[in-house]
Design a protein around this motif. Structure first.
Motif, PDB file in Angstrom:
ATOM      1  N   VAL A   1      55.528 -14.831 -13.519  1.00 16.36           N
ATOM      2  CA  VAL A   1      55.077 -15.661 -12.532  1.00 16.36           C
ATOM      3  C   VAL A   1      56.127 -15.418 -11.416  1.00 16.36           C
ATOM      4  N   ALA A   2      57.486 -15.028 -11.880  1.00 17.97           N
ATOM      5  CA  ALA A   2      58.358 -14.695 -10.770  1.00 17.97           C
ATOM      6  C   ALA A   2      58.133 -13.222 -10.108  1.00 17.97           C
ATOM      7  N   ASN A   3      57.642 -12.246 -10.774  1.00 19.59           N
ATOM      8  CA  ASN A   3      57.344 -11.209 -10.385  1.00 19.59           C
ATOM      9  C   ASN A   3      55.955 -11.029  -9.516  1.00 19.59           C
ATOM     10  N   VAL A   4      55.241 -11.845 -10.007  1.00 21.23           N
ATOM     11  CA  VAL A   4      53.918 -12.081  -9.269  1.00 21.23           C
ATOM     12  C   VAL A   4      54.245 -12.620  -7.777  1.00 21.23           C
ATOM     13  N   ARG A   5      54.861 -13.577  -7.718  1.00 20.65           N
ATOM     14  CA  ARG A   5      55.382 -14.442  -6.690  1.00 20.65           C
ATOM     15  C   ARG A   5      55.990 -13.615  -5.510  1.00 20.65           C
ATOM     16  N   ALA A   6      56.616 -12.455  -6.059  1.00 18.00           N
ATOM     17  CA  ALA A   6      57.471 -11.607  -5.069  1.00 18.00           C
ATOM     18  C   ALA A   6      56.543 -10.422  -4.783  1.00 18.00           C
ATOM     19  N   ALA A   7      55.454 -10.306  -5.293  1.00 11.88           N
ATOM     20  CA  ALA A   7      54.792  -9.208  -4.986  1.00 11.88           C
ATOM     21  C   ALA A   7      53.864  -9.492  -3.624  1.00 11.88           C
ATOM     22  N   SER A   8      53.451  -8.478  -2.980  1.00 11.59           N
ATOM     23  CA  SER A   8      52.666  -8.355  -1.812  1.00 11.59           C
ATOM     24  C   SER A   8      51.434  -8.954  -1.955  1.00 11.59           C
ATOM     25  N   ARG A   9      50.653  -9.970  -1.014  1.00 10.71           N
ATOM     26  CA  ARG A   9      49.650 -10.448  -1.161  1.00 10.71           C
ATOM     27  C   ARG A   9      48.526  -9.433  -0.445  1.00 10.71           C
ATOM     28  N   TYR A  10      48.860  -8.223   0.137  1.00 16.97           N
ATOM     29  CA  TYR A  10      47.987  -7.397   0.693  1.00 16.97           C
ATOM     30  C   TYR A  10      47.796  -6.171  -0.163  1.00 16.97           C
ATOM     31  N   HIS A  11      46.553  -5.786  -0.382  1.00 16.40           N
ATOM     32  CA  HIS A  11      46.129  -4.565  -1.391  1.00 16.40           C
ATOM     33  C   HIS A  11      45.279  -3.869  -0.738  1.00 16.40           C
ATOM     34  N   LYS A  12      45.448  -2.406  -0.665  1.00 15.34           N
ATOM     35  CA  LYS A  12      44.736  -1.337  -0.056  1.00 15.34           C
ATOM     36  C   LYS A  12      43.270  -1.288  -0.677  1.00 15.34           C
ATOM     37  N   ARG A  13      43.020  -1.806  -1.768  1.00 16.21           N
ATOM     38  CA  ARG A  13      41.762  -1.664  -2.425  1.00 16.21           C
ATOM     39  C   ARG A  13      40.889  -2.970  -2.226  1.00 16.21           C
ATOM     40  N   CYS A  14      41.274  -3.760  -1.280  1.00 16.80           N
ATOM     41  CA  CYS A  14      40.795  -5.235  -0.966  1.00 16.80           C
ATOM     42  C   CYS A  14      39.603  -4.955  -0.610  1.00 16.80           C
ATOM     43  N   GLY A  15      38.609  -5.816  -1.079  1.00 20.25           N
ATOM     44  CA  GLY A  15      37.129  -5.835  -0.710  1.00 20.25           C
ATOM     45  C   GLY A  15      36.810  -6.116   1.142  1.00 20.25           C
ATOM     46  N   THR A  16      37.858  -6.824   1.541  1.00 19.51           N
ATOM     47  CA  THR A  16      37.701  -7.047   2.888  1.00 19.51           C
ATOM     48  C   THR A  16      37.965  -5.854   3.611  1.00 19.51           C
ATOM     49  N   SER A  17      38.892  -4.772   3.326  1.00 25.18           N
ATOM     50  CA  SER A  17      39.237  -3.738   3.957  1.00 25.18           C
ATOM     51  C   SER A  17      38.091  -2.539   3.546  1.00 25.18           C
ATOM     52  N   PHE A  18      37.103  -2.679   2.305  1.00 27.55           N
ATOM     53  CA  PHE A  18      35.969  -2.089   1.943  1.00 27.55           C
ATOM     54  C   PHE A  18      35.089  -2.203   3.224  1.00 27.55           C
ATOM     55  N   LEU A  19      34.950  -3.581   3.458  1.00 27.48           N
ATOM     56  CA  LEU A  19      33.855  -3.825   4.458  1.00 27.48           C
ATOM     57  C   LEU A  19      34.153  -3.549   5.906  1.00 27.48           C
ATOM     58  N   ILE A  20      35.444  -3.305   6.066  1.00 25.24           N
ATOM     59  CA  ILE A  20      35.831  -2.649   7.554  1.00 25.24           C
ATOM     60  C   ILE A  20      35.671  -1.349   7.454  1.00 25.24           C
ATOM     61  N   PHE A  21      35.721  -0.544   6.409  1.00 24.65           N
ATOM     62  CA  PHE A  21      35.437   1.027   6.359  1.00 24.65           C
ATOM     63  C   PHE A  21      33.974   0.921   6.522  1.00 24.65           C
ATOM     64  N   VAL A  22      33.004   0.082   5.540  1.00 19.33           N
ATOM     65  CA  VAL A  22      31.624   0.385   5.829  1.00 19.33           C
ATOM     66  C   VAL A  22      31.156   0.238   7.362  1.00 19.33           C
ATOM     67  N   MET A  23      31.863  -0.743   8.196  1.00 23.73           N
ATOM     68  CA  MET A  23      31.374  -0.955   9.419  1.00 23.73           C
ATOM     69  C   MET A  23      31.906   0.478  10.303  1.00 23.73           C
ATOM     70  N   LEU A  24      32.938   0.873   9.960  1.00 28.43           N
ATOM     71  CA  LEU A  24      33.289   2.186  10.723  1.00 28.43           C
ATOM     72  C   LEU A  24      32.675   3.273  10.357  1.00 28.43           C
ATOM     73  N   ILE A  25      32.499   3.506   9.204  1.00 33.87           N
ATOM     74  CA  ILE A  25      31.682   4.723   8.545  1.00 33.87           C
ATOM     75  C   ILE A  25      30.273   4.537   9.171  1.00 33.87           C
ATOM     76  N   THR A  26      29.650   3.254   9.265  1.00 31.74           N
ATOM     77  CA  THR A  26      28.273   3.140   9.564  1.00 31.74           C
ATOM     78  C   THR A  26      28.183   3.686  11.339  1.00 31.74           C
ATOM     79  N   PHE A  27      29.330   3.425  12.149  1.00 26.52           N
ATOM     80  CA  PHE A  27      29.274   4.032  13.414  1.00 26.52           C
ATOM     81  C   PHE A  27      29.270   5.677  13.237  1.00 26.52           C
ATOM     82  N   VAL A  28      30.277   6.103  12.434  1.00 27.49           N
ATOM     83  CA  VAL A  28      30.255   7.552  12.603  1.00 27.49           C
ATOM     84  C   VAL A  28      28.961   8.079  11.920  1.00 27.49           C
ATOM     85  N   VAL A  29      28.443   7.817  11.057  1.00 27.21           N
ATOM     86  CA  VAL A  29      27.046   8.248  10.423  1.00 27.21           C
ATOM     87  C   VAL A  29      25.851   8.255  11.518  1.00 27.21           C
TER      88      VAL A  29
END
Length: 262
Positions: A195-223
């Motif tokens: 619990v102590a280590n988890v509380r100290a960890a960042s709540r942001y993650h690079k593989r987040c599903g929200t980040s994935f959706l943003i990539f989808v929108m940006l790549i849609t434009f490029v495609v």
């Protein structure tokens, strides 16, 4: 815990559910839900039998397409499982007995996924294209029209997130989403899952599903900068048919980000 700790991708993912989290790796899915009685109910399912040996499913882009639809289905099942604890209907009498059993998928899960995909296509795919196309008679540049379509799509997405975040249940679900990120970050930085280590960890993650959706929108434009057709109905069709391919490309970006620092 230091932010400079070396990060190693665990290939563990997950999502928030109603009053809980779903976590998964390549072989199992676990969903933990806090019940109305204050207890923690856990459902574990084993998945992915034979996937690691299937060379086709390991190919770039294809693995992203499979992962995209797989995540939709598993995520819907986890949400349905968590929501079942908070049904106020006539099944209350059998609730305690029902929740001790393993949750089984049903045709309803498939229908829910299909409805969700269709709604997402309409709101985030067709609507931005339709609105931007209304300006085509006044703006001759197709590139500018594509840019407008992209801004409208991102604007709708941000407005959607801001709107649902005002709902009490969704706001709490977002908190569980952050907790899920903290757990994965704790593991990927090599710390013991306490619990102590988890509380100290960042709540942001690079593989987040929200980040994935943003990539989808940006790549849609490029495609669609490179794939252009004059026929209006064909442009609508291409925006639907190419979604799996765009999702596959976005997956590769997220996968790369997850295994590289910075």
């Amino acid at each position: 815990m230091s932010d400079k700790t070396k990060v190693v991708s665990s290939r563990i993912g997950g999502q928030a559910v109603l009053e809980g989290v779903m976590m998964r790796n390549m072989s199992a899915v676990g969903t933990a839900v806090r019940t109305p009685e204050g207890k923690i109910a856990v459902n574990v399912e084993h998945i992915g039998a034979g996937r690691e040996d299937n060379k086709l499913l390991k190919l770039p882009i294809i693995r992203g397409v499979v992962s995209f639809f797989d995540s939709l289905y598993i995520g819907t099942k986890a949400l349905t499982y968590s929501a079942s604890f908070y049904d106020d209907e006539e099944d209350d009498k059998n609730k305690k007995a029902a929740k001790t059993k393993k949750y089984e998928s049903s045709a309803g899960d498939v229908i829910t996924v299909i409805i969700s995909v269709v709604l997402a296509l309409v709101v985030f795919g067709m609507l931005p294209f339709y609105l931007s196309n209304l300006l085509s008679s006044k703006i001759p540049s197709k590139t500018i029209i594509l840019l407008i379509e992209g801004f409208i799509r991102i604007g709708i997405f941000i407005a959607y997130i801001l709107l649902i975040s005002q709902m009490k249940d969704i706001k709490r679900t977002f908190m569980y989403h952050g907790a899920e990120h903290k757990c994965i970050n704790c593991l990927e930085t090599g710390h013991e899952l306490t619990v102590a280590n988890v509380r100290a960890a960042s709540r942001y993650h690079k593989r987040c599903g929200t980040s994935f959706l943003i990539f989808v929108m940006l790549i849609t434009f490029v495609v669609f900068m490179f794939i252009r057709v004059d026929t209006l109905w064909l442009r609508y069709v291409l925006r639907i048919l190419l979604i799996p391919v765009i999702a596959g490309i976005a997956y590769e970006f997220i996968r790369y980000a997850g295994s590289h620092e910075g």
